[in-house]
Write a protein that holds these residues in place. Structure first.
Motif, mmCIF file in Angstrom:
data_model
loop_
_atom_site.group_PDB
_atom_site.id
_atom_site.type_symbol
_atom_site.label_atom_id
_atom_site.label_comp_id
_atom_site.label_asym_id
_atom_site.label_seq_id
_atom_site.Cartn_x
_atom_site.Cartn_y
_atom_site.Cartn_z
ATOM 1 N N LYS A 166 17.894 -48.131 -2.557
ATOM 2 C CA LYS A 166 17.755 -48.025 -1.006
ATOM 3 C C LYS A 166 16.940 -46.814 -0.694
ATOM 4 O O LYS A 166 16.202 -46.634 0.471
ATOM 5 N N VAL A 167 17.120 -45.587 -1.851
ATOM 6 C CA VAL A 167 16.093 -44.521 -1.390
ATOM 7 C C VAL A 167 15.469 -44.228 -2.244
ATOM 8 O O VAL A 167 15.526 -43.435 -3.572
ATOM 9 N N ALA A 168 14.252 -45.039 -2.538
ATOM 10 C CA ALA A 168 13.119 -44.976 -3.427
ATOM 11 C C ALA A 168 12.336 -43.695 -3.229
ATOM 12 O O ALA A 168 11.723 -43.482 -4.356
ATOM 13 N N ALA A 169 12.005 -43.351 -2.031
ATOM 14 C CA ALA A 169 11.202 -42.097 -1.739
ATOM 15 C C ALA A 169 11.795 -41.646 -0.129
ATOM 16 O O ALA A 169 12.383 -42.526 0.647
ATOM 17 N N TYR A 170 11.762 -40.284 0.073
ATOM 18 C CA TYR A 170 12.136 -39.845 1.192
ATOM 19 C C TYR A 170 11.327 -38.495 1.458
ATOM 20 O O TYR A 170 10.330 -38.166 0.637
ATOM 21 N N LYS A 171 11.188 -38.327 2.714
ATOM 22 C CA LYS A 171 10.510 -37.036 3.401
ATOM 23 C C LYS A 171 11.442 -36.224 4.031
ATOM 24 O O LYS A 171 12.637 -36.849 4.852
ATOM 25 N N VAL A 172 11.523 -34.734 3.806
ATOM 26 C CA VAL A 172 12.505 -33.856 4.718
ATOM 27 C C VAL A 172 11.799 -33.817 6.102
ATOM 28 O O VAL A 172 10.652 -33.304 5.990
ATOM 29 N N LYS A 173 12.529 -34.254 7.108
ATOM 30 C CA LYS A 173 11.756 -34.202 8.472
ATOM 31 C C LYS A 173 11.510 -32.828 8.823
ATOM 32 O O LYS A 173 11.926 -31.868 8.446
#
Length: 508
Positions: free
Chosen positions: A149-156
């Motif tokens: 479910k978390v294949a990619a993320y960005k730190v806001k």
């Protein structure tokens, strides 16, 4: 200095691939161990954190604080992504099942700059035993697969990104596009690191560094030493003194052919026939490491002796390339010795010379591209890699002049056949091994009891991994027949169908 990307290595088998993909974008990059981070200079425009065989949950696992990079963009790949999430309060847990292999992206945030033009349902490659189970509220999830479910993320509010898949491997179909998004669009790197630029900058640097000093260099006829010599020659001309040693373990007629090709390039080169010294040093040795060390020591002695005939030499030129540097400064120290490296490391200490290595930032394929820019003969640039110890590690068991003669003849027929049938450039490396066994055969009406040779041909991009080459059966049959009929002392030919890993390319 060109703008560059800094890649921090946590021990992944894929780290060098990340660097190769970045450089394919004409952007310079360097790999450094996570625990030996260089000074962050203005030319560094972004950081990539590699994968790792470790788990962020393990005590003493590789760690780095990304706050030290200020506002520089950061991309965590696999372990790198898990590390950033873990240190930020996210949850990294063992996967229910090891997530390894192909996966499909089911959600993609195309508003995010990292994922622009990355297709939904696009194939990516997973390789991890842990997974990011949750991320803090300061993160936004920008891609997912059916099982991750978390294949990619960005730190806001930052330019910090993490991806759980590997964009550097070819199985991730749009991996290069993703890396382009990060390196070019997010890090704002100018794509100006080209072969022409490398040659111009390197020759200028060598000219400044060497001045009127003399440089001595051992040439082998291979790509690396040739390209390195031409770069040094462009900088200092006749102050470069090249030495080509015949160790009695070269291919058939290679000594004369290589000397001739170098003289046509205008290089100042001396050929040294030292066959007898090498055969004496190798007498009765059968262990591969013992043979390598004897060849290396004898080469040092011969080269040192010849170098002292040249007055006032201050530098030793070497064709060291980037993988040699990376592998000698690994994350956890030098790796286990599989076999002694053919680059002779004892020379600088014995000769008290400073070392100049104009290719020590390039991968093998980049060396060939630079060589093409320099106008070097394609026959040299396309030459298969040939081990420093030469036929000494393709003759299993002890070395004799007669065994060398047999293998030279076999190798000549095999390599000549590959060229004649348009197969030479389709394989990465090919050669023949003389085995320490004899087999029964029949020639005419007579029983024979003669030697066995194994032919070896592999396909590869960099020699780090390799598959056996699927040469046509008809070709192998013709080569086998030619060898048995024309080489006295051989009555059986076999073909090696082992890949690397687990087998190495050479047999010893």
């Amino acid at each position: 200095m060109s703008q560059q990307i800094l890649i921090l290595d946590f021990g992944s088998q894929y780290t060098q691939l990340i660097a190769r993909r970045v450089r394919e974008l004409n952007v310079y990059c360097e790999i450094h161990p996570f625990n030996k981070i260089p000074t962050i200079t203005p030319d560094i425009k972004g950081i990539i954190l590699s994968g790792s065989p470790c788990s962020v949950r393990d005590q003493g696992s590789p760690d780095v604080d990304i706050k030290q990079f200020g506002n520089l963009p950061v991309l965590g790949v696999c372990y790198g992504a898990q590390l950033i999430a873990h240190k930020s309060g996210g949850q990294v847990l063992p996967s229910h099942a090891r997530e390894y292999g192909r996966a499909k992206l089911t959600t993609v945030d195309h508003h995010n700059e990292l994922l622009k033009e990355i297709a939904i349902d696009g194939q990516v490659w997973m390789s991890h035993a842990d997974t990011i189970a949750s991320v803090p509220d300061t993160f936004e999830i920008i891609a997912a697969t059916p099982s991750v479910k978390v294949a990619a993320y960005k730190v806001k509010g930052t330019q910090v990104y993490g991806i759980q898949f590997h964009p550097e491997v070819t199985h991730t179909i749009q991996g290069k596009e993703l890396l382009r998004n990060f390196v070019v669009h997010i890090c704002k790197c100018a794509q100006d690191w080209t072969p022409d630029q490398f040659v111009e900058a390197t020759v200028a640097d060598l000219t400044k560094k060497l001045g009127n000093d003399k440089v001595v260099m051992a040439l082998s006829g291979g790509v690396d030493s040739t390209v390195a010599a031409i770069l040094v020659h462009k900088a200092i001309g006749k102050n470069l003194h090249c030495i080509f040693v015949d160790n009695g373990l070269l291919r058939k007629d290679e000594f004369a052919q290589v000397l001739d090709s170098y003289k046509h390039m205008g290089l100042n080169i001396k050929g040294v026939d030292a066959k007898d010294k090498f055969y004496t040093a190798l007498k009765d040795l059968t262990d591969p490491e013992d043979k390598r060390k004897a060849i290396g020591k004898t080469f040092i002695d011969v080269f040192d002796e010849e170098s002292h005939l040249i007055q006032d030499v201050k530098w030793l030129g070497q064709g060291t390339i980037y993988p040699d540097i990376i592998e000698s400064v690994s994350v956890k120290g030098p790796s286990v010795t599989i076999k002694s490296h053919h680059n002779v490391g004892g020379l600088p200490a014995k000769m008290k010379l400073k070392v100049v290595e104009p290719l020590n930032t390039l991968f093998k394929d980049e060396v060939r591209v630079v060589g093409k820019t320099l106008g070097i003969d394609p026959a040299i640039l396309g030459r298969h890699p040939f081990p420093g110890p030469g036929l000494g590690i393709r003759i299993l068991g002890d070395i004799t002049a007669d065994k060398v003669r047999i293998l030279q003849e076999v190798d000549s027929i095999f390599i000549g056949g590959l060229r004649e049938h348009g197969l030479y450039d389709k394989v990465w490396q090919a050669g023949a091994m003389l085995l320490p066994v004899q087999s029964v055969g029949v020639m005419g009406d007579e029983r024979t009891y003669e030697r066995v040779v194994s032919l070896r041909a592999v396909t590869s991009t960099d020699g780090m991994t390799a598959d056996w080459a699927h040469l046509p059966y008809e070709f192998l049959a013709n080569v086998s027949s030619d060898i048995i009929n024309k080489v006295k002392g051989v009555n059986r030919v076999v073909y090696d169908i082992s890949s690397k890993p687990p087998a190495t390319i050479e047999w010893e």
